[in-house]
Write an enzyme that holds these catalytic residues in place. Structure first.
Site, PDB file in Angstrom:
ATOM      1  NE  ARG A   1       0.057 -30.281  14.384  1.00  8.31           N
ATOM      2  CZ  ARG A   1       0.150 -30.035  15.676  1.00  8.31           C
ATOM      3  NH1 ARG A   1       1.332 -29.802  16.230  1.00  8.31           N
ATOM      4  NH2 ARG A   1      -0.938 -30.000  16.412  1.00  8.31           N
TER       5      ARG A   1
ATOM      6  CD  GLU B   1      -6.476   1.646  -4.444  1.00 10.86           C
ATOM      7  OE1 GLU B   1      -6.302   1.185  -5.581  1.00 10.86           O
ATOM      8  OE2 GLU B   1      -5.547   1.984  -3.697  1.00 10.86           O
TER       9      GLU B   1
ATOM     10  CG  PHE C   1     -23.072   2.378 -10.541  1.00  8.17           C
ATOM     11  CD1 PHE C   1     -22.226   2.166  -9.466  1.00  8.17           C
ATOM     12  CD2 PHE C   1     -22.742   1.809 -11.760  1.00  8.17           C
ATOM     13  CE1 PHE C   1     -21.081   1.420  -9.603  1.00  8.17           C
ATOM     14  CE2 PHE C   1     -21.588   1.053 -11.904  1.00  8.17           C
ATOM     15  CZ  PHE C   1     -20.757   0.865 -10.827  1.00  8.17           C
TER      16      PHE C   1
ATOM     17  CB  SER D   1      -0.936   0.003   1.207  1.00  7.15           C
ATOM     18  OG  SER D   1      -1.912  -1.006   1.105  1.00  7.15           O
TER      19      SER D   1
END
Length: 395
Positions: A279, A374, A394, A102
């Site tokens: 593991r 964003e 929209f 970032s």
């Protein structure tokens, strides 16, 4: 037909995607990977736990020295790298931590990109060489406390006063804000939305840091406060009016996220794969159980499909053929799949998956922010929905 045998299967590159990269691409990737391994990985868990990035200015200068700041821009000390090379750098940086990617994205793809594309020559000469070197850190002020997905509703405004501009308003969730030397701030004017170059020391400008985050903790996040900030007339970015200015910057930054998210996914997958190999439960490594192998296979498929998608978009950007809808496609898919990979990796690590001794939970919580900023999932779905149907949902 060639009779040569295919190369051995590489668990780190199951599709052979490295074959798509040239020597310069590989050199960029390896340089950034080596820097992150040396300067970030030994410290990132502590920084994340403390909720700070105490050496951000030092890291910025180092990133400038390897050409990672504004690296796809040309001139003014920028590296002029390809879009694919910039993407590879984002992937390696986010494999260390989303906060580090970032820092680079906001510096180069938002603040520097805005000045490079829309600024005057004087603005470019004043800021870009220092920003490319990491000597000056930039931030990008678009999101507001009450306006995120709908930037057209912004309340920050600028008015003319003689030959000056006077800015007033608030910006929120601004990466790098408290350490920035310069902010690119978008404001409503009588002429439409305009961008302004605001030096951090200008009277009336302040950037208090936002605390108490549970994501992107190793990142500086701030509010920008503009109380009658007086700027000279030439502080405005002359090259653009309207929302297409900030949105074009965001599109460039979103492209980096398409790659970066796959870095966080890769780090989590690699941690889970190594853990599964070593593991032991019920007398054998857990990687030998069918359900664990199914998880690993599904994670690998989505990880490398995402990298292939990022590479395809990078080649389109380098060819000047990348559309915003295609960036939305990549951001929507890759961040969503990266979170899924992190969550599955956590299940393989069991209780150890929540420990900062491993990177998985840190990447998962960081990606919760990357999923939203964003462009939220819903916004990118609607971008693609409009492109597919021709109908704008929209409004």
């Amino acid at each position: 037909m060639s009779s040569s045998a295919p190369p051995p299967f590489d668990p780190a590159d199951p599709l052979g995607l490295d074959d798509l990269l040239g020597p310069e691409d590989l050199a960029v990737r390896d340089t950034v990977r080596s820097w992150a391994a040396d300067r970030v990985l030994p410290h990132i868990a502590e920084w994340y736990e403390r909720g700070e990035l105490p050496v951000i200015r030092e890291l910025a200068r180092e990133l400038g020295s390897i050409g990672a700041l504004g690296m796809s821009l040309t001139g003014y000390g920028c590296a002029g790298a390809s879009a694919v090379q910039y993407g590879l750098a984002c992937l390696e940086l986010e494999a260390a931590d989303s906060g580090i990617r970032s820092l680079v994205s906001v510096q180069g793809s938002l603040a520097m990109y805005a000045i490079h594309r829309y600024g005057s020559e004087e603005q470019r000469q004043e800021w870009l060489p220092r920003m490319a070197a990491g000597e000056a850190i930039g931030c990008f002020g678009l999101t507001e406390p009450d306006h995120g997905s709908d930037p057209a509703g912004m309340r920050t405004h600028a008015r003319r006063d003689g030959g000056d501009w006077v800015l007033s308003g608030r910006k929120m969730w601004i990466t790098n804000g408290s350490v920035a030397s310069v902010a690119v701030v978008w404001a409503r004017t009588d002429e439409g939305i305009r961008g302004f170059v605001v030096p951090a020391g200008t009277p009336g400008f302040s950037a208090p840091e936002i605390r108490h985050k549970w994501s992107l903790r190793a990142s500086v996040t701030s509010e920008l406060v503009l109380d009658d900030v007086r700027l000279p007339g030439d502080a405005v970015l002359p090259g653009v009016t309207g929302l297409r200015g900030p949105l074009s910057c965001l599109n460039h930054a979103r492209y980096g996220i398409v790659w970066g998210a796959m870095g966080a996914a890769r780090a989590s997958f690699e941690a889970a794969l190594e853990y599964a190999r070593t593991r032991e439960q019920f007398g054998r490594p857990i990687g030998g159980f069918q359900l664990t192998q199914a998880k690993l296979a599904d994670m690998a498929v989505e990880l490398h499909k995402g990298v292939l998608l990022a590479h395809h978009l990078g080649r389109r950007m380098d060819a000047g053929r990348l559309r915003p809808e295609q960036v939305s496609f990549g951001k929507l898919n890759n961040v969503r799949e990266a979170i899924g990979i992190c969550r599955t990796a956590r299940t393989i690590l069991g209780a150890n998956g929540i420990s900062l001794e491993y990177p998985v939970m840190r990447h998962a919580t960081n990606l919760e922010s990357v999923l939203t900023y964003e462009g939220t999932v819903e916004m990118h779905q609607l971008v693609l929905g409009k492109a597919l149907t021709g109908i704008d949902a929209f409004r």
